[in-house]
Enzyme design. Structure first.
Site, PDB file in Angstrom:
ATOM      1  N   ARG A 119     -21.235  -9.009  -3.302  1.00 55.44           N
ATOM      2  CA  ARG A 119     -20.235 -10.090  -3.275  1.00 55.44           C
ATOM      3  C   ARG A 119     -19.323 -10.107  -4.514  1.00 55.44           C
ATOM      4  O   ARG A 119     -18.789 -11.146  -4.898  1.00 55.44           O
ATOM      5  CB  ARG A 119     -20.903 -11.455  -3.119  1.00 55.44           C
ATOM      6  CG  ARG A 119     -21.628 -11.582  -1.807  1.00 55.44           C
ATOM      7  CD  ARG A 119     -21.910 -13.018  -1.461  1.00 55.44           C
ATOM      8  NE  ARG A 119     -22.531 -13.107  -0.165  1.00 55.44           N
ATOM      9  CZ  ARG A 119     -23.830 -12.965   0.033  1.00 55.44           C
ATOM     10  NH1 ARG A 119     -24.642 -12.754  -0.978  1.00 55.44           N
ATOM     11  NH2 ARG A 119     -24.316 -13.054   1.248  1.00 55.44           N
ATOM     12  N   LYS A 141      -4.137  -7.238  -5.292  1.00 55.72           N
ATOM     13  CA  LYS A 141      -4.333  -6.696  -3.937  1.00 55.72           C
ATOM     14  C   LYS A 141      -5.152  -5.412  -4.036  1.00 55.72           C
ATOM     15  O   LYS A 141      -4.784  -4.503  -4.791  1.00 55.72           O
ATOM     16  CB  LYS A 141      -2.986  -6.355  -3.298  1.00 55.72           C
ATOM     17  CG  LYS A 141      -2.283  -7.530  -2.679  1.00 55.72           C
ATOM     18  CD  LYS A 141      -1.077  -7.001  -1.918  1.00 55.72           C
ATOM     19  CE  LYS A 141      -0.303  -8.097  -1.251  1.00 55.72           C
ATOM     20  NZ  LYS A 141       0.881  -7.576  -0.548  1.00 55.72           N
ATOM     21  N   LYS A 225       6.603  -8.807 -12.042  1.00 51.39           N
ATOM     22  CA  LYS A 225       5.521  -8.882 -11.052  1.00 51.39           C
ATOM     23  C   LYS A 225       4.636 -10.103 -11.332  1.00 51.39           C
ATOM     24  O   LYS A 225       4.235 -10.815 -10.415  1.00 51.39           O
ATOM     25  CB  LYS A 225       4.692  -7.603 -11.027  1.00 51.39           C
ATOM     26  CG  LYS A 225       3.583  -7.703  -9.983  1.00 51.39           C
ATOM     27  CD  LYS A 225       3.452  -6.533  -9.092  1.00 51.39           C
ATOM     28  CE  LYS A 225       2.492  -6.782  -7.934  1.00 51.39           C
ATOM     29  NZ  LYS A 225       2.032  -5.561  -7.301  1.00 51.39           N
ATOM     30  N   ASN A 243       8.340  -6.435  -1.005  1.00 53.48           N
ATOM     31  CA  ASN A 243       8.312  -5.438   0.073  1.00 53.48           C
ATOM     32  C   ASN A 243       9.671  -4.766   0.274  1.00 53.48           C
ATOM     33  O   ASN A 243       9.864  -4.046   1.257  1.00 53.48           O
ATOM     34  CB  ASN A 243       7.865  -6.079   1.392  1.00 53.48           C
ATOM     35  CG  ASN A 243       6.419  -6.505   1.316  1.00 53.48           C
ATOM     36  OD1 ASN A 243       5.606  -5.847   0.672  1.00 53.48           O
ATOM     37  ND2 ASN A 243       6.092  -7.632   1.940  1.00 53.48           N
ATOM     38  N   HIS A 246       9.795  -1.344   1.680  1.00 54.32           N
ATOM     39  CA  HIS A 246       8.460  -1.020   2.205  1.00 54.32           C
ATOM     40  C   HIS A 246       8.377  -1.023   3.729  1.00 54.32           C
ATOM     41  O   HIS A 246       7.459  -0.427   4.283  1.00 54.32           O
ATOM     42  CB  HIS A 246       7.408  -1.977   1.630  1.00 54.32           C
ATOM     43  CG  HIS A 246       7.035  -1.636   0.208  1.00 54.32           C
ATOM     44  ND1 HIS A 246       7.958  -1.649  -0.812  1.00 54.32           N
ATOM     45  CD2 HIS A 246       5.855  -1.249  -0.357  1.00 54.32           C
ATOM     46  CE1 HIS A 246       7.356  -1.306  -1.948  1.00 54.32           C
ATOM     47  NE2 HIS A 246       6.087  -1.054  -1.703  1.00 54.32           N
ATOM     48  N   HIS A 250       6.656   2.252   4.569  1.00 58.12           N
ATOM     49  CA  HIS A 250       5.325   2.358   5.187  1.00 58.12           C
ATOM     50  C   HIS A 250       5.394   3.140   6.494  1.00 58.12           C
ATOM     51  O   HIS A 250       4.509   3.943   6.790  1.00 58.12           O
ATOM     52  CB  HIS A 250       4.734   0.972   5.454  1.00 58.12           C
ATOM     53  CG  HIS A 250       4.095   0.363   4.239  1.00 58.12           C
ATOM     54  ND1 HIS A 250       3.748  -0.962   4.167  1.00 58.12           N
ATOM     55  CD2 HIS A 250       3.718   0.904   3.057  1.00 58.12           C
ATOM     56  CE1 HIS A 250       3.194  -1.201   2.982  1.00 58.12           C
ATOM     57  NE2 HIS A 250       3.176  -0.099   2.288  1.00 58.12           N
ATOM     58  N   HIS A 263       3.678   7.609  -2.042  1.00 58.78           N
ATOM     59  CA  HIS A 263       4.042   6.230  -1.685  1.00 58.78           C
ATOM     60  C   HIS A 263       5.415   5.850  -2.280  1.00 58.78           C
ATOM     61  O   HIS A 263       6.288   5.327  -1.586  1.00 58.78           O
ATOM     62  CB  HIS A 263       2.956   5.265  -2.174  1.00 58.78           C
ATOM     63  CG  HIS A 263       3.297   3.829  -1.937  1.00 58.78           C
ATOM     64  ND1 HIS A 263       3.325   3.272  -0.678  1.00 58.78           N
ATOM     65  CD2 HIS A 263       3.647   2.837  -2.792  1.00 58.78           C
ATOM     66  CE1 HIS A 263       3.673   1.999  -0.779  1.00 58.78           C
ATOM     67  NE2 HIS A 263       3.867   1.710  -2.047  1.00 58.78           N
TER      68      HIS A 263
HETATM   69  N1  LIG Z   1      -2.228  -2.962  -4.806  1.00 58.19           N
HETATM   70  C1  LIG Z   1      -0.921  -3.040  -4.848  1.00 58.19           C
HETATM   71  O1  LIG Z   1      -0.339  -4.093  -5.071  1.00 58.19           O
HETATM   72  C2  LIG Z   1      -0.110  -1.782  -4.650  1.00 58.19           C
HETATM   73  C3  LIG Z   1       1.276  -1.784  -4.920  1.00 58.19           C
HETATM   74  C4  LIG Z   1       1.983  -0.590  -4.791  1.00 58.19           C
HETATM   75  C5  LIG Z   1       1.331   0.569  -4.397  1.00 58.19           C
HETATM   76  N2  LIG Z   1      -0.009   0.529  -4.129  1.00 58.19           N
HETATM   77  C6  LIG Z   1      -0.720   1.748  -3.717  1.00 58.19           C
HETATM   78  O2  LIG Z   1      -0.692   2.704  -4.779  1.00 58.19           O
HETATM   79  C7  LIG Z   1      -0.918   3.994  -4.219  1.00 58.19           C
HETATM   80  C8  LIG Z   1      -0.019   5.002  -4.892  1.00 58.19           C
HETATM   81  O3  LIG Z   1      -0.357   5.060  -6.252  1.00 58.19           O
HETATM   82  P1  LIG Z   1       0.094   6.275  -7.206  1.00 58.19           P
HETATM   83  O4  LIG Z   1       1.493   6.628  -6.936  1.00 58.19           O
HETATM   84  O5  LIG Z   1      -0.305   5.899  -8.576  1.00 58.19           O
HETATM   85  O6  LIG Z   1      -0.734   7.517  -6.622  1.00 58.19           O
HETATM   86  P2  LIG Z   1      -2.131   8.205  -6.980  1.00 58.19           P
HETATM   87  O7  LIG Z   1      -3.131   7.248  -7.437  1.00 58.19           O
HETATM   88  O8  LIG Z   1      -2.447   9.052  -5.805  1.00 58.19           O
HETATM   89  O9  LIG Z   1      -1.761   9.162  -8.200  1.00 58.19           O
HETATM   90  C9  LIG Z   1      -0.816  10.176  -7.991  1.00 58.19           C
HETATM   91  C10 LIG Z   1      -1.286  11.537  -8.496  1.00 58.19           C
HETATM   92  O10 LIG Z   1      -1.159  11.561  -9.908  1.00 58.19           O
HETATM   93  C11 LIG Z   1      -2.369  12.041 -10.493  1.00 58.19           C
HETATM   94  N3  LIG Z   1      -2.477  11.352 -11.782  1.00 58.19           N
HETATM   95  C12 LIG Z   1      -2.715  10.040 -11.976  1.00 58.19           C
HETATM   96  N4  LIG Z   1      -2.621   9.748 -13.283  1.00 58.19           N
HETATM   97  C13 LIG Z   1      -2.339  10.905 -13.922  1.00 58.19           C
HETATM   98  C14 LIG Z   1      -2.101  11.249 -15.276  1.00 58.19           C
HETATM   99  N5  LIG Z   1      -2.060  10.333 -16.242  1.00 58.19           N
HETATM  100  N6  LIG Z   1      -1.863  12.547 -15.578  1.00 58.19           N
HETATM  101  C15 LIG Z   1      -1.852  13.505 -14.594  1.00 58.19           C
HETATM  102  N7  LIG Z   1      -2.039  13.228 -13.293  1.00 58.19           N
HETATM  103  C16 LIG Z   1      -2.279  11.944 -12.963  1.00 58.19           C
HETATM  104  C17 LIG Z   1      -3.444  11.723  -9.504  1.00 58.19           C
HETATM  105  O11 LIG Z   1      -4.532  12.592  -9.632  1.00 58.19           O
HETATM  106  C18 LIG Z   1      -2.710  11.920  -8.166  1.00 58.19           C
HETATM  107  O12 LIG Z   1      -2.743  13.272  -7.815  1.00 58.19           O
HETATM  108  C19 LIG Z   1      -0.678   3.874  -2.727  1.00 58.19           C
HETATM  109  O13 LIG Z   1      -1.898   3.947  -2.049  1.00 58.19           O
HETATM  110  C20 LIG Z   1      -0.088   2.488  -2.578  1.00 58.19           C
HETATM  111  O14 LIG Z   1      -0.389   1.906  -1.337  1.00 58.19           O
HETATM  112  C21 LIG Z   1      -0.729  -0.612  -4.254  1.00 58.19           C
END
Ligand SMILES: NC(=O)c1ccc[n+]([C@@H]2O[C@H](COP(=O)([O-])OP(=O)(O)OC[C@H]3O[C@@H](n4cnc5c(N)ncnc54)[C@H](O)[C@@H]3O)[C@@H](O)[C@H]2O)c1
Length: 367
Positions: A119, A141, A225, A243, A246, A250, A263
């Site tokens: 939990r 989120k 944010k 969004n 988005h 999406h 993304h």
């Molecule tokens: N929770 C929320 O409010 C919210 C908002 C926007 C996006 N998201 C989510 O975030 C995700 C995308 O996140 P992202 O773009 O960070 O992608 P990710 O986490 O896949 O990272 C991208 C790539 O960069 C590499 N990487 C990460 N940090 C690194 C570093 N310092 N040096 C070298 N390589 C590194 C990772 O291994 C990966 O291959 C999606 O799933 C999206 O839905 C969530």
């Protein structure tokens, strides 16, 4: 720098933002009473590059590490199950802390696993991409994807705190940095005209890891944010403006099986489609729309759309989980820094926006 984010009940949290902060994190953990065993969830790239620094910061703790394959496909129920097995097999209890150490994929996945185990275990987020430092780590989120839709299974779960160290971005591949520009630029369009202008002037500085500019850009996004989620954490009103880009973003991810586009790249194309709709309706100045295109183009955020088609994206839009009944909602700018939500856009107009981005993608790929 320390910034607070108010949340529901007593679940407010702080964001510590500083260059090289991870190297000095030991005292931060101590000061924030992170004591028992810690369970690090990271991905193989991030841990290979920065795991040693994290381990040094955690030297007072018993540390267990679980590593995901890098990329969106790890944000799955399967990974979530495996993290629970990892927690169980290593004796995690209510005093344990889960640490997300990676980009948005790891933050969403580890946060959801932490929220559902016993939990809810304490959760600490250390974002390592531009996208996660400026956007996804804030706002509580957490989720995993379902084959039918992105982020379908998730919850709201606040971290104990967020440790943001922009120096970690020095190892981020160019493509990931450019994808992060998508989400960063979103803040310019929806709420921060000065950020939009700064990016128009010198997005190249961000792409070359200029320390001062990077810190300023991340801080401006974080502030916006926080302002938005403090007012509307549960997305009943203002948060919907996040969004922007988005709806089609999406659908593009869905239509391409979450494999072809990052993304942030999908959001970049989605912002162009939304910008086109706003201009087509006479709501937004075309000169501003041209600047949006220029920033994304110069940053390299517009990854080719290759195998996707407008018809495939239209099919995916029909499954948008944020649809209300038959209505799809689009966040559209009325001026740079101000957006409204529009829900009555005919399919023919949406197709026009899709054709615009697909034409642009094919002309980009010819140059
Ligand atoms: N929770 C929320 O409010 C919210 C908002 C926007 C996006 N998201 C989510 O975030 C995700 C995308 O996140 P992202 O773009 O960070 O992608 P990710 O986490 O896949 O990272 C991208 C790539 O960069 C590499 N990487 C990460 N940090 C690194 C570093 N310092 N040096 C070298 N390589 C590194 C990772 O291994 C990966 O291959 C999606 O799933 C999206 O839905 C969530």
């Amino acid at each position: 720098m320390e910034i607070g984010c108010k949340s529901v009940q007593d679940r407010s949290y702080r964001i510590f933002l500083e260059w090289d902060l991870l190297r000095h994190a030991r005292s931060l953990l101590e000061a924030n009473e992170i004591r028992g065993a810690v369970f690090v969830v990271s991905d193989k790239n991030v841990f290979r590059l920065h795991g040693k620094t994290l381990r040094a910061a955690l030297r007072d703790h018993t540390v267990h590490v679980w590593l995901a394959q890098p990329g969106e496909s790890s944000k799955s129920l399967n990974s979530w199950r495996r993290i629970h097995a990892f927690l169980l097999n290593n004796g995690a209890d209510r005093k344990s802390t889960v640490i997300a150490f990676g980009g948005g994929v790891i933050g969403d996945l580890a946060g959801f696993a932490a929220s559902t185990y016993m939990r809810g275990l304490d959760f600490l987020n250390i974002p390592t991409t531009l996208l996660s430092q400026s956007d996804s780590s804030i706002g509580a989120k957490v989720a995993v994807n379902h084959p039918a839709a992105k982020n379908l299974i998730g919850s709201f779960y606040q971290p104990r705190f967020i440790l943001t160290d922009p120096s970690l971005l020095s190892t981020l591949p160019k493509r990931e940095l450019a994808a992060g520009v998508g989400e960063v630029l979103k803040y310019g369009v929806i709420a921060d005209p000065l950020l939009f202008e700064m990016l128009y002037e010198k997005v190249e500085d961000l792409m070359s890891h200029d320390r001062v500019f990077l810190e300023e850009v991340i801080l401006r996004c974080v502030r916006t944010k926080i302002r938005v989620v403090e007012e509307d954490e549960r997305e009943t009103g203002l948060r919907k403006t996040l969004n922007f880009g988005h709806t089609i973003g999406h659908a593009l991810e869905q239509a391409t099986g979450f494999k072809m586009l990052r993304h942030g790249e999908a959001v970049a194309w989605g912002m162009l489609a939304a910008g086109w709709l706003a201009c087509h309706r006479g709501m937004w100045e075309t000169s501003e729309f041209s600047k949006l295109q220029s920033i994304l183009f110069r940053a390299g955020s517009l990854h080719p759309l290759a195998r996707a088609t407008p018809a495939g994206v239209q099919r995916a839009l029909k499954h948008d989980k944020k649809r209300t009944g038959k209505t799809l909602h689009f966040v559209l700018p009325v001026s740079t820094g101000k957006v409204i939500i529009v829900g009555d856009i005919p399919e023919s107009e949406i197709l026009g926006a899709l054709q615009f981005i697909f034409n642009l993608a094919s002309s980009n790929s010819r140059h």
